[in-house]
Design an enzyme around this catalytic site. Sequence first.
Site: not given
Lengths: 149, 149
Positions: B41, B57, B61, B78-79, B107
């Site tokens: 991502g 993405e 990747e 938010p965390d 990897e």
Amino acid sequence: MPRPRTPLLTVDVIIELSDRPEHPIVLIRRRNPPPGWALPGGFVDEGESTEAAAMREAKEETGLATKLVALLGCYSDPDRDPRGYTASAVYVAHAAGIPRGADDAAEARAFAPPDFPQPLAFDHGRILNDYLTFRRTGQPAPLRAPEQS
Amino acid sequence: MPRPRTPLLTVDVIIELSDRPEHPIVLIRRRNPPPGWALPGGFVDEGESTEAAAMREAKEETGLATKLVALLGCYSDPDRDPRGYTASAVYVAHAAGIPRGADDAAEARAFAPPDFPQPLAFDHGRILNDYLTFRRTGQPAPLRAPEQS
């Protein structure tokens, strides 16, 4: 690392008035450009979840306390907002009571699907079409990948 | 109007290798901090839909061409990211072939659920838990509104 530029994050809410027979939904008449009717919604603040933002915007613009019931979809067509790049997480919610337009909403009013007012701002016509399918089948919004659109 | 500050928009993709018996999913070992395993991502670019960003993405990747099949949820606690405020649209996708880590991935490897490696970065453990439910039932991620969490 410099702060990346991404589409600005917004939320919109399809509020079903579940205390009325036809379960109408709430639309607002916009106070600011672009004109027209729209779903209640707005920008997500930093430090705020999309769910919290959806409930806050619903409250600010319609006066209604909402219970979110589903994520309809993530709307991110680059052309969806004439003011710039935005992506919106769109929720379906339940509420009871009388909507009262405030803040960015000049008016808030209930409409029984599929009888929606015109014009609808942004891509809210598409969102409401997807919602009609959701309302009938429970299916979320279709994905719109480049080769799947 | 000054540009509002909203959480930065990201996407993550749960890639199911649908050409293998157990339909394992692809995780990447991160090249950059924070360390650990993660879903492929990254940030959504301006002018790009979340669907297009997810496919880009995934390709960058893991080398895999993906077909998106569902939106699992919008993750915006938010965390969730120690580097700052981000919200992620998380998709489930199908792909075939051999994943090969590249770009931000040191990897890329297939894991048959529920046997995932540790540690998992960000809130990807929670996302994968929600995915296990989705895989079993077809239900999207639960909403996490303030009074519904």
